[in-house]
Design an enzyme around this catalytic site. Structure first.
Site, PDB file in Angstrom:
ATOM      1  N   TYR A 441       7.110  -7.261 -15.333  1.00 42.82           N
ATOM      2  CA  TYR A 441       5.878  -7.911 -14.896  1.00 42.82           C
ATOM      3  C   TYR A 441       5.988  -8.586 -13.536  1.00 42.82           C
ATOM      4  O   TYR A 441       7.053  -8.694 -12.966  1.00 42.82           O
ATOM      5  CB  TYR A 441       5.302  -8.840 -15.955  1.00 42.82           C
ATOM      6  CG  TYR A 441       6.123  -9.983 -16.491  1.00 42.82           C
ATOM      7  CD1 TYR A 441       5.760 -10.576 -17.690  1.00 42.82           C
ATOM      8  CD2 TYR A 441       7.222 -10.512 -15.818  1.00 42.82           C
ATOM      9  CE1 TYR A 441       6.457 -11.643 -18.211  1.00 42.82           C
ATOM     10  CE2 TYR A 441       7.920 -11.580 -16.325  1.00 42.82           C
ATOM     11  CZ  TYR A 441       7.539 -12.153 -17.512  1.00 42.82           C
ATOM     12  OH  TYR A 441       8.242 -13.217 -18.013  1.00 42.82           O
ATOM     13  N   GLU A 442       4.809  -8.988 -13.024  1.00 46.21           N
ATOM     14  CA  GLU A 442       4.648  -9.525 -11.662  1.00 46.21           C
ATOM     15  C   GLU A 442       5.132  -8.537 -10.606  1.00 46.21           C
ATOM     16  O   GLU A 442       5.742  -8.922  -9.607  1.00 46.21           O
ATOM     17  CB  GLU A 442       5.372 -10.879 -11.517  1.00 46.21           C
ATOM     18  CG  GLU A 442       5.011 -11.912 -12.547  1.00 46.21           C
ATOM     19  CD  GLU A 442       3.508 -12.096 -12.724  1.00 46.21           C
ATOM     20  OE1 GLU A 442       2.742 -11.775 -11.803  1.00 46.21           O
ATOM     21  OE2 GLU A 442       3.095 -12.542 -13.808  1.00 46.21           O
ATOM     22  N   GLY A 443       4.858  -7.264 -10.812  1.00 34.90           N
ATOM     23  CA  GLY A 443       5.321  -6.218  -9.909  1.00 34.90           C
ATOM     24  C   GLY A 443       6.661  -5.710 -10.375  1.00 34.90           C
ATOM     25  O   GLY A 443       7.664  -6.429 -10.300  1.00 34.90           O
TER      26      GLY A 443
END
Length: 589
Positions: A441-443
């Site tokens: 997550y978050e890229g």
């Protein structure tokens, strides 16, 4: 049970990442080492005594959804109340809205401890802090006045709503829409998935930051706007009003972080008979929401990196304790009676030292990123630009390398436990389960590598990264000329790794300049690990120069782990053609 490593954290902040020199120069005003030590000490106590004991309850019980309301595990709501009463949510928040405005370095150090004690707990406030930063930098004065005080204090929590079923990392595919209501508000319609703490019982109100498209928005990411959508409306006197048209329709059943509610959120469906359309307020300008959201995303990426460090630290502590208790076999160097504690076996020692060294390198990289953020804020002119470039360069390393380390170290922790690690009883498996989300997550970490190669290597006309490598080389030279005992071949290993890094860096920069993007991207992921290992080796050496007791771990890393740099360089330079050829076999007609 986890015990916050306050001494290691303070040492890395001050003597490796740069806090001591910043304090001594007065960069942080009146802040001194005494206050830093007091904050770290109390954060460590709270994490150890208050948060950690509730970790297992959270993992086993999880969050529960019933009638669109989420209940967190027993004791967690009360824990959060004690946490915000201690002022921890406001640690680095803006002073104007009740925050303590302490450096980012101190905030992420405390964040490490919350996440080591219980990652499912620590992740919630992370998003609130990101929402505070996004609103502080981009929202109107009216929105700031209405929402920031209670978000800074933690009385309300914030969320980040990006992902949709058809749009994960590709935000250009977003379908959520926003229709102007004619009174300065907008009506939001759509579905968001994987929304961390989208619904919970910690706070009376939840403030959602939502990406959506206006009717006449340009296609792609240029047509995305950002909106503030509260769960409950806020009256002019600050009291809560009616419920907005937003609700949680489902919770994900996840591999790990069970106590963290990961929600499917529905906007504009006429919840409880409301007029369809969740009411929201624009943050920043129309069609420029991505820039606003990336303020929050960049904050979140460093914070997720700290989750990797945190899980690695907790897994290392548990494995080390187990290895000193568990007896098995006869170790060659063991002189005691009966079976030896497995910590005496060389292979177990190698695993434990690898865990410890990787944890320390990830911590140093992440704290150095936070230091760069702080220095950019307190500097001016060219110095501020330099530190912004440094923070931008280190952010993908902090996020991707640290979260990879979290998974690797947690896996080694299971290995040290042997068969007992594969069952839930010891708790070693729980760290591995928790850690596995952070590289996603978050890229995803692959996206971080692309960002590093395509956007960060060109910083400063392509020279900023070489200045960074030069700083690391100065550390290697200081080791060589120090005459301190115990470094072994550390200087040679650092020089070799930095030489490999320089060669790989120039190669990728040349590919990008020639427009050979696909070849450059083929080397992006090994390059991110290469630069992280080289930087981590130099940071460990900096620690060894400051404290001779730390030389032994630095030497272990240099002579046992840093040799990977040569192979990574070869993958960067020579791997593109074979990757392209083999990749074609994976593509269905």
């Amino acid at each position: 049970m986890y015990r916050a490593p306050v001494e290691d954290i303070a040492f890395t902040l001050k003597h490796v990442a740069g806090m001591k020199s910043a304090l001594d120069s007065g960069a942080f005003g009146d802040l001194g080492e005494d206050l830093v030590d007091a904050v770290l000490g109390e954060a460590g106590r709270f994490a150890t005594e208050e948060v950690a004991p509730l970790y297992k309850i959270g993992d086993e019980h999880g969050a529960v959804l019933k009638d669109a309301a989420v209940t967190t595990p027993p004791g967690w709501k009360e824990l959060y109340r004690r946490w915000i009463d201690g002022g921890w949510n406001a640690l680095s928040g803006p002073e104007e809205y009740g925050g303590q405005a302490l450096p980012t370095m101190l905030g992420v150090a405390a964040l490490e401890m919350w996440n080591s004690a219980a990652m499912a707990f620590g992740i919630g406030p992370t998003l609130t802090m990101g929402a505070v930063e996004a609103l502080d930098k981009h929202a109107s004065g009216d929105l700031k006045a209405k929402y920031l005080v209670k978000l800074v204090s933690g009385e309300w929590m914030g969320t980040m709503n990006l992902t949709e079923p058809q749009a994960g990392s590709d935000l250009a595919a977003l379908r959520s829409r926003a229709e102007p209501a004619g009174d300065g508000t907008y009506r939001i319609f759509g579905q968001k998935i994987f929304i961390t703490y989208g619904e919970h019982d910690f706070t009376d109100n939840i403030i959602h930051l939502v990406l959506a498209r206006l009717p006449d928005a340009p296609a792609g990411t240029r047509g995305i706007s950002l909106f503030l959508v509260p769960k409950f409306f806020v009256n002019d006197d600050g009291s809560l009003g009616a419920r907005n048209d937003v609700f949680c329709s489902g919770l994900e059943h996840k591999l790990g972080i069970h106590a963290s509610p990961t929600c499917t959120m529905i906007y504009g469906d006429g919840f409880q008979g409301a007029r369809p359309g969740a009411i929201g307020w624009l943050i920043g300008e129309e069609n420029k929401g991505l820039a606003c959201m990336f303020t929050m995303m960049n904050n979140a990426r460093l914070c997720v990196g700290m989750q990797g460090v945190a899980v690695a630290e907790a897994a290392t502590q548990k494995a080390t304790a187990y290895a000193n208790e568990r007896r098995q076999g006869k170790a060659a160097g063991y002189a005691g009676a009966g079976m030896a504690p497995i910590v005496h076996h060389p292979d177990v020692q190698r695993n434990l030292l690898t865990m410890k060294a990787l944890t320390q390198t990830a911590r140093a990289i992440s704290y150095s990123c936070a230091h760069a953020i702080d220095m950019a804020q307190v500097s001016e002119g060219d110095q501020a630009a330099h530190w912004r470039d440094r923070a931008n360069l280190l952010t993908p390393l902090a996020k991707a390398f640290s979260t990879d380390v979290g998974v690797d170290v947690a896996s080694l922790g299971v290995q040290v436990h042997g068969g007992m690690g594969f069952i839930e009883e010891t708790g070693a498996a729980a760290f591995y389960r928790d850690a596995r989300i952070a590289p996603i997550y978050e890229g995803t970490n692959g996206i971080q590598a692309i960002d590093l190669v395509m956007r960060k290597l060109p910083l400063g006309g392509g020279e900023h990264v070489h200045g960074f490598i030069g700083e690391l080389a100065a550390v290697a030279n200081a080791v060589r000329t120090s005459n301190l005992q115990g470094f072994g071949r550390t200087a040679d290993a650092l020089d070799a790794a930095l030489g490999d890094l320089t060669q790989a860096t120039r190669f990728l920069q040349e590919l990008s300049a020639d427009g050979r993007t696909e070849e450059a991207l083929a080397g992006a992921t090994p390059y991110l690990r290469l630069i992280s290992l080289a930087a981590g080796g130099a940071y460990l050496a900096r620690g060894g120069l400051a404290d001779q007791g730390r030389i032994v771990l630095c030497r272990f890393f240099a002579e046992n782990l840093l040799g990977e740099a040569r192979t990574l360089k070869e993958r960067v330079i020579d791997g593109a053609e074979s990757l392209a050829a083999a990749g074609k076999t994976l593509i269905s007609a």
